[in-house]
Scaffold this motif. Structure first.
Motif, mmCIF file in Angstrom:
data_model
loop_
_atom_site.group_PDB
_atom_site.id
_atom_site.type_symbol
_atom_site.label_atom_id
_atom_site.label_comp_id
_atom_site.label_asym_id
_atom_site.label_seq_id
_atom_site.Cartn_x
_atom_site.Cartn_y
_atom_site.Cartn_z
ATOM 1 N N PRO A 284 0.818 -1.214 0.000
ATOM 2 C CA PRO A 284 0.000 0.000 0.000
ATOM 3 C C PRO A 284 0.851 1.263 0.000
ATOM 4 O O PRO A 284 2.014 1.251 0.416
ATOM 5 C CB PRO A 284 -0.813 -0.124 1.301
ATOM 6 N N ILE A 285 0.267 2.344 -0.487
ATOM 7 C CA ILE A 285 0.940 3.635 -0.458
ATOM 8 C C ILE A 285 1.151 4.041 0.996
ATOM 9 O O ILE A 285 0.244 3.940 1.814
ATOM 10 C CB ILE A 285 0.100 4.697 -1.194
ATOM 11 N N PRO A 286 2.371 4.483 1.368
ATOM 12 C CA PRO A 286 2.619 4.866 2.765
ATOM 13 C C PRO A 286 1.631 5.930 3.231
ATOM 14 O O PRO A 286 1.227 6.818 2.478
ATOM 15 C CB PRO A 286 4.048 5.402 2.734
ATOM 16 N N SER A 287 1.246 5.825 4.478
ATOM 17 C CA SER A 287 0.301 6.784 5.046
ATOM 18 C C SER A 287 0.994 8.112 5.329
ATOM 19 O O SER A 287 2.214 8.174 5.526
ATOM 20 C CB SER A 287 -0.292 6.228 6.338
ATOM 21 N N LEU A 288 0.210 9.175 5.354
ATOM 22 C CA LEU A 288 0.736 10.512 5.594
ATOM 23 C C LEU A 288 0.847 10.772 7.089
ATOM 24 O O LEU A 288 0.063 10.237 7.885
ATOM 25 C CB LEU A 288 -0.179 11.552 4.952
ATOM 26 N N PRO A 289 1.800 11.591 7.504
ATOM 27 C CA PRO A 289 1.931 11.909 8.942
ATOM 28 C C PRO A 289 0.766 12.761 9.414
ATOM 29 O O PRO A 289 0.162 13.518 8.647
ATOM 30 C CB PRO A 289 3.256 12.668 9.016
ATOM 31 N N SER A 290 0.452 12.638 10.677
ATOM 32 C CA SER A 290 -0.655 13.423 11.237
ATOM 33 C C SER A 290 -0.275 14.887 11.406
ATOM 34 O O SER A 290 -1.137 15.760 11.461
ATOM 35 C CB SER A 290 -1.080 12.835 12.587
ATOM 36 N N GLU A 291 1.019 15.168 11.492
ATOM 37 C CA GLU A 291 1.491 16.538 11.669
ATOM 38 C C GLU A 291 2.727 16.743 10.812
ATOM 39 O O GLU A 291 3.585 15.873 10.719
ATOM 40 C CB GLU A 291 1.800 16.810 13.143
ATOM 41 N N VAL A 292 2.842 17.915 10.195
ATOM 42 C CA VAL A 292 3.938 18.203 9.270
ATOM 43 C C VAL A 292 4.834 19.293 9.861
ATOM 44 O O VAL A 292 4.440 20.450 9.930
ATOM 45 C CB VAL A 292 3.396 18.663 7.902
ATOM 46 N N PRO A 293 6.056 18.948 10.301
ATOM 47 C CA PRO A 293 6.981 19.979 10.804
ATOM 48 C C PRO A 293 7.640 20.731 9.662
ATOM 49 O O PRO A 293 8.166 20.129 8.722
ATOM 50 C CB PRO A 293 8.008 19.158 11.602
ATOM 51 N N VAL A 294 7.615 22.065 9.720
ATOM 52 C CA VAL A 294 8.175 22.896 8.650
ATOM 53 C C VAL A 294 9.211 23.893 9.150
ATOM 54 O O VAL A 294 9.782 24.636 8.355
ATOM 55 C CB VAL A 294 7.058 23.654 7.896
ATOM 56 N N GLY A 295 9.486 23.931 10.449
ATOM 57 C CA GLY A 295 10.484 24.865 10.962
ATOM 58 C C GLY A 295 9.964 26.291 11.018
ATOM 59 O O GLY A 295 8.765 26.547 10.935
ATOM 60 N N ILE A 296 10.886 27.232 11.138
ATOM 61 C CA ILE A 296 10.536 28.654 11.222
ATOM 62 C C ILE A 296 11.195 29.389 10.056
ATOM 63 O O ILE A 296 12.232 28.966 9.546
ATOM 64 C CB ILE A 296 10.980 29.262 12.571
ATOM 65 N N PRO A 297 10.600 30.503 9.621
ATOM 66 C CA PRO A 297 11.111 31.207 8.425
ATOM 67 C C PRO A 297 12.554 31.667 8.543
ATOM 68 O O PRO A 297 13.299 31.630 7.563
ATOM 69 C CB PRO A 297 10.156 32.396 8.288
ATOM 70 N N SER A 298 12.981 32.102 9.728
ATOM 71 C CA SER A 298 14.323 32.657 9.863
ATOM 72 C C SER A 298 15.416 31.623 9.621
ATOM 73 O O SER A 298 16.564 31.987 9.366
ATOM 74 C CB SER A 298 14.497 33.264 11.266
#
Length: 489
Positions: A284-298
């Protein structure tokens, strides 16, 4: 003959070199502009989807994981990512370029140090008996001539030419290192993208096989009804055409799966079909994470190695201006020689066989036909181009991140709607088949709903695959896939 210690022979040379070295240290300066790190402006970036995409999976501003593919929780994907770091040939080429740049830095740095060499020679020689020197009374009998000595040269870096060149070479090494890390980010994304597309294609094959089973069952039913005089030849031909269309789609998807497996093998530095045994079994296609960490703009500029590479290239271009400006100034060096020469080898150790010379050398460009001026203009133009390239890289990174965030949120919304459409088409097919079996409906309704179901299944699977791919694109845009805090060796 009176012999003297070697230290007494070297003393005059050493004193002169010492005095001039002190003068060099006191008067040295560095021409050309000093490099100032530019402001990327990425601290103003908004790491959130647009407001119209509210309701998507939550975005976390925690640090972007270096091994972001672990969020899919797929052991086979993690294995392929680890193997690629060791076996990908393009990554090995990029690492080799770093070794070349490091060696070039060593060559450039050598210009800051004295150059010392040793030489020795022997010759059996005689002058012509009818030559000029013989006419003046010089002996014409053959004789031996021995020479041995040490030579030293050192260009005093009064204007910082060698230091600027060394600064530029160090920045070039840094740029080459970040070039490898930028490729590592791309490689990680390509491995994940290829793997997820394989799983998506396998899911499409599974859907097509399920629909082939339905189409075969429908064809059997239609042929049975035609034999009983209930169905028409139109219905039978339409059922056979539907089955043939599905079989053609299976062949196409099989070829696509095989091509993707070979593409992944190439990324791992393997021969064709090397991964078939591991990948042929559908998963099966891997499941997506419940939360996506993206860091901070700086921290975005520090995480994107292509931005760091462009900044290092700007640094190298700035240092080149100093090298070009230093070419306008005199170049002062020191040259010394100490040794011995004699007609007999046994006399080389004698004090009377000694020789030495020491003194400064000066090179002053007077007329170069405009070469130095144009070289300076060229380096300044290249520095401006590098500054523009840095700004363009930053702007492109900003756009990539913003588009990836919107695509991630939009893909989730699309998947929800396609899932609803699939459930409704599934129910519609069940109703149409029941009505056709009971004689209350025609075959055209069954055929239409069957095609609708196949289309909705395909779209739903494509959407699930694209959702994982948008996450891959997001982390590629965020610069994930390399150790930001680790040493870039």
């Amino acid at each position: 003959m009176t012999s003297r210690p070697v230290t007494q022979i070297l003393l005059p040379v050493r004193n002169i070199f010492g005095v001039l070295a002190c003068i060099s240290a006191l008067t040295a300066c560095t021409v050309g502009p000093d490099y100032l790190r530019p402001d990327s402006g990425l601290q103003e970036a908004v790491l959130l989807p647009r407001p119209e995409y509210s309701g998507s999976s939550p975005i976390s501003h925690t640090e972007v994981p270096a091994l972001w593919w672990s969020l899919f929780n797929d052991p086979l994907l993690m294995e392929f990512e680890s193997r690629a770091l060791l076996s990908n040939l393009d990554l090995q080429i990029a690492t080799n370029r770093i070794e070349q740049s490091r060696a070039q830095l060593g060559i450039t740095g050598a210009d800051l140090l004295p150059s010392i060499s040793a030489s020795a020679s022997y010759a059996r020689e005689a002058i012509s008996q009818h030559g000029y020197f013989a006419a003046l009374g010089a002996p014409t009998t053959p004789n031996n001539f021995w020479q041995i000595g040490f030579d030293a040269t050192w260009e005093l870096d009064l204007w910082g030419r060698a230091r600027r060149a060394n600064e530029g070479a160090a920045a070039t090494l840094e740029a080459t290192t970040y070039e490898r890390e930028a490729f590592r980010v791309t490689l990680a994304a390509e491995i994940a993208r290829c793997y997820l597309q394989i799983r998506g294609t396998q899911a499409q094959l599974d859907i097509a096989n399920q629909n082939r089973t339905i189409a075969e069952r429908t064809l059997d039913l239609v042929e049975s009804r035609q034999r009983n005089g209930i169905a028409t030849r139109f219905e039978t031909s339409s059922a056979r055409a539907q089955l043939a269309t599905i079989n053609a789609a299976i062949s196409e998807q099989t070829q696509r799966r095989n091509a993707l497996m070979n593409a992944l093998a190439l990324l791992l530095g393997e021969k064709p079909r090397a991964l078939d045994a591991q990948l042929r079994q559908a998963m099966p296609i891997p499941s997506l994470p419940s939360e996506v960490p993206v860091g901070i703009p700086s921290e975005l500029a520090r995480r994107r190695p292509d931005i760091l590479r462009a900044e290092a290239q700007l640094h190298a271009a700035t240092a080149s201006i100093g090298v070009a400006k230093a070419d306008f100034y005199p170049r002062i060096g020191l040259r010394g020689r100490i040794g011995a020469e004699a007609f007999e080898s046994g006399d080389l150790s004698s004090w009377d066989s000694r020789l030495f010379s020491v003194g400064p050398t000066v090179y002053l460009p007077i007329f170069q036909g405009g070469r130095l001026t144009q070289r300076l203009a060229l380096t300044e133009a290249r520095q401006k181009a590098a500054a523009l390239a840095f700004r363009q890289t930053v702007l492109l990174a900003w756009h990539e991140v913003d588009n990836a965030l919107d695509a991630w949120a939009a893909q989730q919304r699309e998947h929800e709607e396609l899932l609803l459409a699939y459930e409704q088409n599934k129910q519609a097919l069940q109703v149409a088949e029941r009505a056709y079996q009971e004689g209350a409906g025609d075959y055209l309704g069954v055929l239409t709903t069957q095609r609708n179901l196949l289309s909705s299944q395909t779209n739903l699977n494509t959407s699930a695959t694209n959702a994982t791919l948008t996450l891959v694109n997001l982390y590629k845009a965020l610069g994930g896939g390399w150790n930001v805090t680790g040493e870039t060796k």
